[in-house]
Write a protein that holds these residues in place. Sequence first.
Motif, mmCIF file in Angstrom:
data_model
loop_
_atom_site.group_PDB
_atom_site.id
_atom_site.type_symbol
_atom_site.label_atom_id
_atom_site.label_comp_id
_atom_site.label_asym_id
_atom_site.label_seq_id
_atom_site.Cartn_x
_atom_site.Cartn_y
_atom_site.Cartn_z
ATOM 1 N N ALA A 104 0.940 0.615 15.837
ATOM 2 C CA ALA A 104 1.630 1.720 15.154
ATOM 3 C C ALA A 104 1.993 1.322 13.731
ATOM 4 N N PHE A 105 2.425 0.068 13.539
ATOM 5 C CA PHE A 105 2.738 -0.428 12.202
ATOM 6 C C PHE A 105 1.482 -0.435 11.328
ATOM 7 N N ALA A 106 0.380 -0.930 11.878
ATOM 8 C CA ALA A 106 -0.874 -0.982 11.119
ATOM 9 C C ALA A 106 -1.327 0.420 10.731
ATOM 10 N N ALA A 107 -1.145 1.380 11.633
ATOM 11 C CA ALA A 107 -1.526 2.760 11.324
ATOM 12 C C ALA A 107 -0.661 3.317 10.190
ATOM 13 N N ALA A 108 0.634 2.992 10.202
ATOM 14 C CA ALA A 108 1.527 3.438 9.133
ATOM 15 C C ALA A 108 1.128 2.802 7.801
ATOM 16 N N MET A 109 0.733 1.538 7.835
ATOM 17 C CA MET A 109 0.288 0.858 6.619
ATOM 18 C C MET A 109 -1.008 1.480 6.085
ATOM 19 N N ALA A 110 -1.914 1.798 6.996
ATOM 20 C CA ALA A 110 -3.176 2.421 6.582
ATOM 21 C C ALA A 110 -2.929 3.795 5.975
ATOM 22 N N SER A 111 -1.981 4.525 6.547
ATOM 23 C CA SER A 111 -1.642 5.841 6.015
ATOM 24 C C SER A 111 -1.058 5.729 4.606
ATOM 25 N N GLU A 112 -0.203 4.739 4.400
ATOM 26 C CA GLU A 112 0.363 4.520 3.067
ATOM 27 C C GLU A 112 -0.727 4.086 2.090
ATOM 28 N N HIS A 113 -1.676 3.286 2.578
ATOM 29 C CA HIS A 113 -2.793 2.846 1.734
ATOM 30 C C HIS A 113 -3.622 4.039 1.277
ATOM 31 N N ALA A 114 -3.790 5.032 2.146
ATOM 32 C CA ALA A 114 -4.561 6.224 1.777
ATOM 33 C C ALA A 114 -3.909 6.971 0.616
ATOM 34 N N ARG A 115 -2.578 6.848 0.509
ATOM 35 C CA ARG A 115 -1.863 7.532 -0.576
ATOM 36 C C ARG A 115 -1.720 6.668 -1.816
ATOM 37 N N SER A 116 -1.495 5.360 -1.607
ATOM 38 C CA SER A 116 -1.093 4.515 -2.738
ATOM 39 C C SER A 116 -2.013 3.327 -2.994
ATOM 40 N N GLY A 117 -3.086 3.182 -2.224
ATOM 41 C CA GLY A 117 -3.939 2.025 -2.400
ATOM 42 C C GLY A 117 -3.309 0.781 -1.778
ATOM 43 N N ALA A 118 -3.732 -0.392 -2.217
ATOM 44 C CA ALA A 118 -3.261 -1.656 -1.633
ATOM 45 C C ALA A 118 -1.845 -1.957 -2.141
ATOM 46 N N PHE A 119 -0.903 -1.151 -1.691
ATOM 47 C CA PHE A 119 0.469 -1.230 -2.206
ATOM 48 C C PHE A 119 1.142 -2.556 -1.857
ATOM 49 N N TRP A 120 0.660 -3.247 -0.823
ATOM 50 C CA TRP A 120 1.301 -4.505 -0.423
ATOM 51 C C TRP A 120 1.115 -5.614 -1.468
ATOM 52 N N ARG A 121 0.223 -5.382 -2.429
ATOM 53 C CA ARG A 121 0.040 -6.364 -3.496
ATOM 54 C C ARG A 121 1.035 -6.167 -4.638
ATOM 55 N N ASP A 122 1.743 -5.057 -4.620
ATOM 56 C CA ASP A 122 2.673 -4.708 -5.697
ATOM 57 C C ASP A 122 4.071 -5.213 -5.351
ATOM 58 N N ALA A 123 4.611 -6.095 -6.177
ATOM 59 C CA ALA A 123 5.951 -6.633 -5.911
ATOM 60 C C ALA A 123 6.999 -5.529 -5.866
ATOM 61 N N ALA A 124 6.751 -4.439 -6.585
ATOM 62 C CA ALA A 124 7.719 -3.337 -6.615
ATOM 63 C C ALA A 124 7.742 -2.555 -5.304
ATOM 64 N N ALA A 125 6.771 -2.820 -4.425
ATOM 65 C CA ALA A 125 6.696 -2.074 -3.163
ATOM 66 C C ALA A 125 7.372 -2.809 -2.016
ATOM 67 N N GLU A 126 8.142 -3.848 -2.312
ATOM 68 C CA GLU A 126 8.784 -4.598 -1.236
ATOM 69 C C GLU A 126 9.695 -3.723 -0.396
ATOM 70 N N GLY A 127 10.346 -2.738 -1.042
ATOM 71 C CA GLY A 127 11.219 -1.835 -0.297
ATOM 72 C C GLY A 127 10.448 -1.047 0.751
ATOM 73 N N VAL A 128 9.244 -0.597 0.393
ATOM 74 C CA VAL A 128 8.409 0.147 1.336
ATOM 75 C C VAL A 128 7.985 -0.748 2.497
ATOM 76 N N LEU A 129 7.579 -1.966 2.179
ATOM 77 C CA LEU A 129 7.145 -2.905 3.214
ATOM 78 C C LEU A 129 8.290 -3.231 4.170
#
Length: 438
Positions: A97-122
């Motif tokens: 379920a977590f991976a699916a949520a991450m994939a859904s966010e990726h569809a909107r924002s790209g590889a957001f986990w590489r962005d230090a500013a996205a720590e709040g989302v992670l």
Amino acid sequence: MRLPGTRYQEHGWEQVRKLLGLCSLQAFRQIEMHQVLDPGQHATLLDAYTDAVAASLRANARTARGEAEGNSYGESVYELSLGLLYELQAQPAYWSAFAAAMASEHARSGAFWRDAAAEGVLRKKVNDMYATLRDKVDADNYIVATGRDCSPNKIYTYRMLDTAYREISGLFAAWEQHAAQVGAILGRPPAGTPIEVRQMKSIGGCKAEWIIRWSETLEQFGGSPGPLHTRSKRFASLKNSVDKIAALLAEIGDYEELSANMDSAEEWQGEAGEAALWMEDYWRVLGESEQAEASGLPQDEDRILAAPEDDVDDEAPADTGDVFDDTPAPDEAQLAAEQSRAEELSLPLRYLEMARAAQEAGSWTVRMLHDESLPIRLAVYHKLLGVADDTYPDAWLDPATGELPTLQQLAALDQISMPTLRKRRNEAIARLQAAGAR
């Protein structure tokens, strides 16, 4: 809150989720996060994640947070965190379920986990994963300990009632400042110190009628509907069901009374973060419940609800240096006036200037509250997440307390009265709730 067999429902949970969040962020820098996009790689990625987080947890085992008391049974925050991590491997549906949520966010924002500013989302997505797993683990252990049926959602209901009791207890303790709301909860205007203020020493002394009336008063006095008075069917079986509520309250009270190593009441009253965390969890669960009802989906009371992608706090403020939004920057005269007000309130002179710069650009909450002043925005977080949260930038905090400024300070910073601040804050929260329910 204590219930037979449960380990994760007490005050230590806040530190457990913070430690797991910290270690998860460290793990995400070491593993191949792009594999969340391939369901066939989820098992491999979970193994890598578990190894990385376990190593990070061991490195934090002797820190103040790792050694902190996690519950009343002698387990440390480190021990509880490590145990929940391995439960994740034993119940991989939560990772999926977590991976699916991450994939859904990726569809909107790209590889957001590489962005230090996205720590709040992670952090938010990690918190949601472990919060749902926590209730499943504790529900299973409750069944083993008592032989009675229990679902994760029932654990969630117990926690709601425990939070309601603590909110009512706080109102009773300061009844003079909350006379109108206390009168509504008691069903009569208070004349002098209400006897209930002295009599209610534990959750066992809390009446079910008060829980119902407390929920009913929240829209008037808090700006948002209470858990028993929303459109959601989540607590439909409890609405106006005095007997059911009384039985649940009595069970919590009886077990806490029997617990030989129970904390003092004063220590429990001080755990404001626990209530704030429950409210954050409440809006997450309520949002998905309402979305499911609106779409005509059946309501399975035993299932775990995943976090809606447009949750109010889905993009909690991260400690970044990005510009907050496109609001025109104050001129020199405005900055001088702001610094004067901050000095009068014993805040850093450039408090407002630095706090504006520390907000996360482009977040959903920022867009929804674009027209509100910074003090109103902070008052919204003050209400929804509490005075302290690990996602708050340092620039938001009063150095003297390590917390958000008080509502009185925020009103003074905005040059408005307290009633006006509350009114605007409640209107802003109502807009967030309305948007999140769509």
